[in-house]
Design a protein around this motif. Structure first.
Motif, mmCIF file in Angstrom:
data_model
loop_
_atom_site.group_PDB
_atom_site.id
_atom_site.type_symbol
_atom_site.label_atom_id
_atom_site.label_comp_id
_atom_site.label_asym_id
_atom_site.label_seq_id
_atom_site.Cartn_x
_atom_site.Cartn_y
_atom_site.Cartn_z
ATOM 1 N N GLY A 29 0.794 -1.218 0.000
ATOM 2 C CA GLY A 29 0.000 0.000 0.000
ATOM 3 C C GLY A 29 0.825 1.266 0.000
ATOM 4 O O GLY A 29 0.320 2.347 0.306
ATOM 5 N N GLU A 30 2.101 1.145 -0.367
ATOM 6 C CA GLU A 30 2.984 2.314 -0.399
ATOM 7 C C GLU A 30 2.713 3.182 -1.617
ATOM 8 O O GLU A 30 2.854 4.410 -1.555
ATOM 9 N N LEU A 31 2.373 2.555 -2.735
ATOM 10 C CA LEU A 31 2.194 3.258 -4.004
ATOM 11 C C LEU A 31 0.870 2.889 -4.641
ATOM 12 O O LEU A 31 0.377 1.773 -4.476
ATOM 13 N N VAL A 32 0.330 3.830 -5.396
ATOM 14 C CA VAL A 32 -0.787 3.586 -6.294
ATOM 15 C C VAL A 32 -0.371 4.160 -7.635
ATOM 16 O O VAL A 32 0.107 5.297 -7.702
ATOM 17 N N PHE A 33 -0.516 3.361 -8.679
ATOM 18 C CA PHE A 33 -0.207 3.840 -10.018
ATOM 19 C C PHE A 33 -1.477 4.282 -10.720
ATOM 20 O O PHE A 33 -2.503 3.610 -10.647
ATOM 21 N N HIS A 34 -1.385 5.417 -11.395
ATOM 22 C CA HIS A 34 -2.412 5.891 -12.308
ATOM 23 C C HIS A 34 -1.764 5.814 -13.686
ATOM 24 O O HIS A 34 -0.570 6.103 -13.824
ATOM 25 N N PHE A 35 -2.529 5.452 -14.696
ATOM 26 C CA PHE A 35 -1.962 5.313 -16.031
ATOM 27 C C PHE A 35 -2.730 6.167 -17.033
ATOM 28 O O PHE A 35 -3.953 6.290 -16.944
ATOM 29 N N ALA A 36 -1.990 6.761 -17.963
ATOM 30 C CA ALA A 36 -2.572 7.539 -19.052
ATOM 31 C C ALA A 36 -1.865 7.125 -20.332
ATOM 32 O O ALA A 36 -0.639 6.983 -20.349
ATOM 33 N N ALA A 37 -2.638 6.918 -21.395
ATOM 34 C CA ALA A 37 -2.069 6.468 -22.669
ATOM 35 C C ALA A 37 -1.608 7.614 -23.558
ATOM 36 O O ALA A 37 -1.058 7.382 -24.632
ATOM 37 N N SER A 38 -1.817 8.858 -23.103
ATOM 38 C CA SER A 38 -1.382 10.016 -23.882
ATOM 39 C C SER A 38 -1.158 11.189 -22.936
ATOM 40 O O SER A 38 -1.640 11.194 -21.798
ATOM 41 N N ALA A 39 -0.454 12.190 -23.438
ATOM 42 C CA ALA A 39 -0.228 13.399 -22.646
ATOM 43 C C ALA A 39 -1.549 14.114 -22.388
ATOM 44 O O ALA A 39 -1.774 14.638 -21.289
ATOM 45 N N GLU A 40 -2.424 14.119 -23.377
ATOM 46 C CA GLU A 40 -3.726 14.758 -23.214
ATOM 47 C C GLU A 40 -4.529 14.079 -22.104
ATOM 48 O O GLU A 40 -5.136 14.751 -21.261
ATOM 49 N N GLU A 41 -4.520 12.746 -22.107
ATOM 50 C CA GLU A 41 -5.224 11.985 -21.065
ATOM 51 C C GLU A 41 -4.605 12.251 -19.690
ATOM 52 O O GLU A 41 -5.311 12.355 -18.684
ATOM 53 N N ALA A 42 -3.287 12.391 -19.644
ATOM 54 C CA ALA A 42 -2.605 12.684 -18.378
ATOM 55 C C ALA A 42 -3.061 14.022 -17.815
ATOM 56 O O ALA A 42 -3.366 14.134 -16.619
ATOM 57 N N LEU A 43 -3.125 15.049 -18.660
ATOM 58 C CA LEU A 43 -3.570 16.372 -18.210
ATOM 59 C C LEU A 43 -5.011 16.323 -17.714
ATOM 60 O O LEU A 43 -5.343 16.915 -16.678
ATOM 61 N N GLN A 44 -5.837 15.588 -18.422
ATOM 62 C CA GLN A 44 -7.232 15.429 -18.025
ATOM 63 C C GLN A 44 -7.322 14.742 -16.655
ATOM 64 O O GLN A 44 -8.067 15.179 -15.784
ATOM 65 N N SER A 45 -6.538 13.689 -16.466
ATOM 66 C CA SER A 45 -6.534 12.962 -15.193
ATOM 67 C C SER A 45 -6.054 13.852 -14.049
ATOM 68 O O SER A 45 -6.636 13.850 -12.968
ATOM 69 N N LEU A 46 -4.994 14.596 -14.288
ATOM 70 C CA LEU A 46 -4.465 15.485 -13.251
ATOM 71 C C LEU A 46 -5.471 16.578 -12.888
ATOM 72 O O LEU A 46 -5.622 16.928 -11.719
ATOM 73 N N ASN A 47 -6.170 17.098 -13.890
ATOM 74 C CA ASN A 47 -7.154 18.154 -13.649
ATOM 75 C C ASN A 47 -8.407 17.642 -12.948
ATOM 76 O O ASN A 47 -9.096 18.404 -12.279
#
Length: 131
Positions: A29-47
């Protein structure tokens, strides 16, 4: 405390690879990974507010659409305190210089040495927690 890491890569098998290589940290339980298949998806996830919040971003450089370097530029403006490690199959000096000039914490080449990456991830998180 569980720490979130956002991995941005257009390779379909990257999620399984990271989950396998960080299996012990995930189980504890030290880490949780979030994954995005594109930079656009990453920005959306972060927002949209990842839980737990991403304290580190690992991004491929060469992706269709917005590149990892373009993502890095946006993150330096939108989330300047979030460390970003760039991952690339092309470890040439130009990519390294540009990534570091824009504000990358470090650059890792593919195939990824996961022993070294784990050390780097833990080091970055420790530095962030000490700040």
């Amino acid at each position: 405390m569980t720490l979130g890491i956002l991995v941005v890569d257009d390779e379909p098998d990257i999620e399984d690879l990271f989950r396998q290589r960080f299996r012990a940290e995930l189980r504890r339980g030290e880490l949780v990974f979030h994954f995005a298949a594109s930079a656009e998806e990453a920005l959306q996830s972060l927002n949209s507010g990842l839980q737990p919040e991403a304290v580190l971003v690992l991004s491929d450089i060469n992706m269709p659409g917005m590149s990892g370097l373009d993502l890095l530029e946006r993150l330096r403006v939108d989330s300047p305190d979030v460390p970003v490690i760039m991952v690339t199959a092309y470890g040439d000096n130009e990519n390294r210089r540009r990534a570091l000039d824009i504000g990358a914490t470090d650059l890792v080449t593919k195939p990824v040495d996961f022993v070294a990456l784990k050390k780097l991830v833990h080091s970055v998180i420790e530095q962030k927690n000490a700040a």
